[in-house]
Design a protein around this motif. Sequence first.
Motif, short mmCIF file in Angstrom:
data_model
loop_
_atom_site.label_atom_id
_atom_site.label_comp_id
_atom_site.label_asym_id
_atom_site.label_seq_id
_atom_site.Cartn_x
_atom_site.Cartn_y
_atom_site.Cartn_z
N TYR A 142 0.86 -1.19 0.00
CA TYR A 142 0.00 0.00 0.00
C TYR A 142 0.89 1.23 0.00
N GLU A 143 0.51 2.22 -0.80
CA GLU A 143 1.24 3.50 -0.81
C GLU A 143 0.38 4.53 -0.09
N LEU A 144 0.97 5.22 0.84
CA LEU A 144 0.23 6.25 1.57
C LEU A 144 1.18 7.41 1.86
N LYS A 145 0.79 8.58 1.46
CA LYS A 145 1.60 9.79 1.67
C LYS A 145 3.08 9.55 1.33
N GLY A 146 3.29 8.95 0.16
CA GLY A 146 4.65 8.75 -0.33
C GLY A 146 5.42 7.63 0.35
N ARG A 147 4.75 6.86 1.22
CA ARG A 147 5.44 5.74 1.90
C ARG A 147 4.87 4.42 1.42
N LYS A 148 5.74 3.42 1.39
CA LYS A 148 5.32 2.08 0.97
C LYS A 148 5.17 1.19 2.20
N TYR A 149 4.01 0.54 2.31
CA TYR A 149 3.73 -0.33 3.46
C TYR A 149 3.35 -1.72 2.97
N MET A 150 3.67 -2.72 3.78
CA MET A 150 3.11 -4.06 3.55
C MET A 150 2.59 -4.59 4.88
N ALA A 151 1.39 -5.17 4.85
CA ALA A 151 0.84 -5.80 6.06
C ALA A 151 1.29 -7.27 6.07
N LEU A 152 1.67 -7.74 7.25
CA LEU A 152 2.06 -9.14 7.42
C LEU A 152 1.40 -9.65 8.71
N PHE A 153 1.26 -10.96 8.83
CA PHE A 153 0.78 -11.48 10.11
C PHE A 153 1.78 -11.13 11.21
N HIS A 154 1.26 -10.99 12.43
CA HIS A 154 2.15 -10.77 13.57
C HIS A 154 2.81 -12.12 13.92
N PRO A 155 4.10 -12.15 14.21
CA PRO A 155 4.74 -13.43 14.56
C PRO A 155 4.03 -14.13 15.72
N ALA A 156 3.46 -13.37 16.67
CA ALA A 156 2.74 -14.02 17.79
C ALA A 156 1.54 -14.81 17.28
N ALA A 157 0.91 -14.32 16.21
CA ALA A 157 -0.24 -15.04 15.63
C ALA A 157 0.23 -16.37 15.05
N ALA A 158 1.43 -16.36 14.47
CA ALA A 158 1.98 -17.60 13.90
C ALA A 158 2.43 -18.56 14.99
N LEU A 159 2.71 -18.02 16.19
CA LEU A 159 3.05 -18.91 17.32
C LEU A 159 1.82 -19.70 17.75
N TYR A 160 0.67 -19.02 17.76
CA TYR A 160 -0.57 -19.67 18.18
C TYR A 160 -1.15 -20.53 17.07
N SER A 161 -1.00 -20.07 15.85
CA SER A 161 -1.56 -20.81 14.74
C SER A 161 -0.43 -21.07 13.73
N ARG A 162 0.22 -22.22 13.89
CA ARG A 162 1.43 -22.51 13.10
C ARG A 162 1.14 -22.53 11.61
N ALA A 163 -0.13 -22.71 11.23
CA ALA A 163 -0.49 -22.75 9.81
C ALA A 163 -0.20 -21.40 9.13
N LEU A 164 -0.10 -20.33 9.93
CA LEU A 164 0.17 -19.00 9.34
C LEU A 164 1.65 -18.81 9.02
N LEU A 165 2.49 -19.64 9.60
CA LEU A 165 3.93 -19.42 9.49
C LEU A 165 4.46 -19.44 8.04
N PRO A 166 4.08 -20.44 7.22
CA PRO A 166 4.60 -20.44 5.84
C PRO A 166 4.21 -19.17 5.08
N GLN A 167 2.98 -18.68 5.33
CA GLN A 167 2.53 -17.46 4.65
C GLN A 167 3.32 -16.24 5.11
N LEU A 168 3.57 -16.20 6.41
CA LEU A 168 4.35 -15.09 6.97
C LEU A 168 5.77 -15.09 6.39
N LYS A 169 6.33 -16.27 6.26
CA LYS A 169 7.68 -16.37 5.67
C LYS A 169 7.67 -15.92 4.22
N GLU A 170 6.66 -16.37 3.50
CA GLU A 170 6.56 -15.99 2.08
C GLU A 170 6.39 -14.47 1.92
#
Length: 182
Positions: A142-170
């Motif tokens: 996402y571009e906002l006010k000249g800055r580039k952002y990407m949303a990713l899962f929080h690592p704590a979410a991947a600790l609770y739900s290991r299924a999110l980990l491969p996506q977070l890595k990707e």
Amino acid sequence: MNLEELCEIASICTKCPLHESRTKLVFGEGPENAKIMLIGEAPGKNEDETGRPFIGMAGKLLSEILHHADLDRSQIYITSIVKCRPDGNRKPKKPEYCTCIDLYLSKQIELIDPDIIGLLGNSAAYALIGKKNIKQTHGKTYELKGRKYMALFHPAAALYSRALLPQLKEDMVTLKKLLNPD
Ligand code: URA
């Protein structure tokens, strides 16, 4: 003003109720010229005790995820949308994170001027780019006010739900590819 001076001011901040439960301020750490900034939700217990961001279990996993993307923590500036631990690990409230972003995070971003900002989890993504559903927004830029952002899962979410980990890595691999060439 540089990051050190800003941190000194933040360390005695009383502008929101979070200061009442603060042991140590967790301002952020990493190089002032980092190309990647990662922003989480709030310090936890370990972070509050030491003053360092992401040093608990979620932090360990974050280092692993960075390693997978051929990145090292030492290259990255890591912080959160609030710098003081909310008691009982509750989510920071809107007036708290708005105050903290206004006073400190926006200046950190300006000083570091990263190529890309990774927003870890719903709280950071909502606070900074107004995106609510991390399951839909993760991995997108996402571009906002000249800055580039990407949303990713929080690592704590991947600790609770290991299924999110491969996506977070990707997603972290995708984020790395968005860096400007040297
Ligand atoms: N989780 C966060 O979002 N930030 C920290 O500093 C530690 C854990």
